[in-house]
Design a protein around this motif. Structure first.
Motif, PDB file in Angstrom:
ATOM      1  N   GLU A   1       8.150   7.985   2.093  1.00 38.21           N
ATOM      2  CA  GLU A   1       7.124   8.859   3.257  1.00 38.21           C
ATOM      3  C   GLU A   1       6.996  10.568   3.005  1.00 38.21           C
ATOM      4  OE1 GLU A   1       6.851   7.687   6.390  1.00 38.21           O
ATOM      5  OE2 GLU A   1       7.197   5.406   5.696  1.00 38.21           O
TER       6      GLU A   1
ATOM      7  N   VAL B   1       0.350  -0.790   4.564  1.00 40.10           N
ATOM      8  CA  VAL B   1       0.796   0.223   4.338  1.00 40.10           C
ATOM      9  C   VAL B   1       1.881   0.390   3.654  1.00 40.10           C
ATOM     10  CG1 VAL B   1       1.475   2.632   5.440  1.00 40.10           C
ATOM     11  CG2 VAL B   1      -0.964   0.740   7.021  1.00 40.10           C
ATOM     12  N   LEU B   2       3.025  -0.361   3.894  1.00 41.81           N
ATOM     13  CA  LEU B   2       3.511  -0.797   3.462  1.00 41.81           C
ATOM     14  C   LEU B   2       3.501  -0.447   1.722  1.00 41.81           C
ATOM     15  CD1 LEU B   2       7.157   0.052   3.669  1.00 41.81           C
ATOM     16  CD2 LEU B   2       7.604  -2.625   3.906  1.00 41.81           C
TER      17      LEU B   2
ATOM     18  N   GLY C   1      -2.966  -4.282   7.887  1.00 41.59           N
ATOM     19  CA  GLY C   1      -1.665  -3.647   9.044  1.00 41.59           C
ATOM     20  C   GLY C   1      -0.298  -2.689   8.624  1.00 41.59           C
ATOM     21  N   GLU C   2       1.171  -2.751   8.682  1.00 42.42           N
ATOM     22  CA  GLU C   2       1.891  -2.778   9.108  1.00 42.42           C
ATOM     23  C   GLU C   2       2.385  -2.481   6.981  1.00 42.42           C
ATOM     24  OE1 GLU C   2       4.993  -2.250  11.323  1.00 42.42           O
ATOM     25  OE2 GLU C   2       3.616  -1.640  13.131  1.00 42.42           O
ATOM     26  N   GLU C   3       2.344  -3.412   6.650  1.00 45.35           N
ATOM     27  CA  GLU C   3       2.504  -4.695   5.723  1.00 45.35           C
ATOM     28  C   GLU C   3       1.779  -3.859   4.143  1.00 45.35           C
ATOM     29  OE1 GLU C   3       3.554  -8.324   4.792  1.00 45.35           O
ATOM     30  OE2 GLU C   3       4.413  -8.497   7.126  1.00 45.35           O
TER      31      GLU C   3
ATOM     32  N   THR D   1       8.574  -6.129   2.557  1.00 49.71           N
ATOM     33  CA  THR D   1       9.532  -5.799   3.678  1.00 49.71           C
ATOM     34  C   THR D   1      10.261  -4.695   2.671  1.00 49.71           C
ATOM     35  OG1 THR D   1      10.964  -6.812   2.937  1.00 49.71           O
ATOM     36  CG2 THR D   1       9.902  -7.577   4.910  1.00 49.71           C
TER      37      THR D   1
END
Length: 254
Positions: A201, A145-146, A141-143, A178
């Motif tokens: 990024e 990836v972050l 999930g996104e977390e 986060t």
């Protein structure tokens, strides 16, 4: 179920020599309908009287499948060796000249990766002849990836030592991932969390993650943790004693 049926399909080859002589002498294509029916009845009768043969045949089938998969993995690892073992974008620990090379594909939100983390560190600290390589492979999930982006960015901004500390901290972290939690985590490690986050990024970060995913697909890796140790692929968590035994066996064959 498919594997069970496939295993059962090999039963005539594995079990029938005791009934009919050499398996290679058996040619169903030469039988007429009545002979095939009689043969089928004989096989059925034999299996009903000796059901343990089904289990034995399936066990042999599984062994052959495992041998085939191991050989396929070894061939793929050999082909992908430069990307696996010689990518200077990947963080390394242990002995750079070690006789055993271990690569881990990991995700910071993977419970088994967290469980394996301390044991891998024990393995490396106790065995001074292992070269350890990390492949960031966020899949949960996104977390995930972050977190991976932040870890990679920490190395770009502050070097290998910073990455090692961030990697440890993320593996021990249990809360939500986060921007705020990552910056706070880095600041606690005496790193510039804002500077690191500003780098997440960066095209270099994105390219490394993409390349790791491509490498994982080529190796048929779909879960974490997954380890590549020399020419062997180990999918899933392996306890410390299991890793130690495996490495000892590898060295015995060198």
């Amino acid at each position: 179920m498919k594997k069970l049926l496939a295993g059962a399909a090999t039963l005539a080859t594995l079990a029938l020599p005791a009934m009919t002589g050499p398996a290679q002498a058996l040619d169903l294509s030469t039988m007429n309908a009545a002979e095939k029916e009689a043969f089928g009845a004989a096989v059925r009768s034999y299996l009903l009287e000796n059901p343990q043969v089904i289990v034995e045949a399936y066990e042999i089938y599984q062994e052959r499948e495992a041998e085939f998969e191991a050989a396929r993995d070894q061939n793929t690892i050999k082909q992908l060796a430069p990307a696996l073992f010689n990518d200077d974008r990947a963080w390394e620990a242990g002995n750079p000249e070690g006789d055993i090379v271990m690569v881990e594909f990991l995700d910071y939100r993977c419970g088994y990766c967290k469980k394996a983390h301390d044991e891998v560190k024990q393995l490396i600290s106790g065995d001074k002849n292992i070269r350890f390589i990390v492949k960031e492979f966020p899949i949960l999930g996104e977390e995930s990836v972050l977190a991976s982006r932040f870890a990679i960015a920490s190395r770009l901004v502050a070097g290998d030592d910073a990455y090692g500390r961030v990697n440890d901290a993320l593996m021990g972290y249990r809360g939500r991932i986060t921007e705020g939690s990552l910056v706070k985590l880095a600041n606690k490690l005496d790193l510039d969390g804002d500077a690191i986050y500003a780098k997440i990024e960066d095209p270099e970060v994105s390219q490394l993650i993409a390349d790791n995913h491509q490498l994982a697909r080529a190796l048929s890796i779909s879960g974490t943790p997954t380890f590549v140790v020399q020419d062997q692929l180990l999918r899933g968590y392996v306890p410390l004693n299991g890793m130690q035994d495996m490495i000892a066996a590898m060295r015995a064959e060198m």
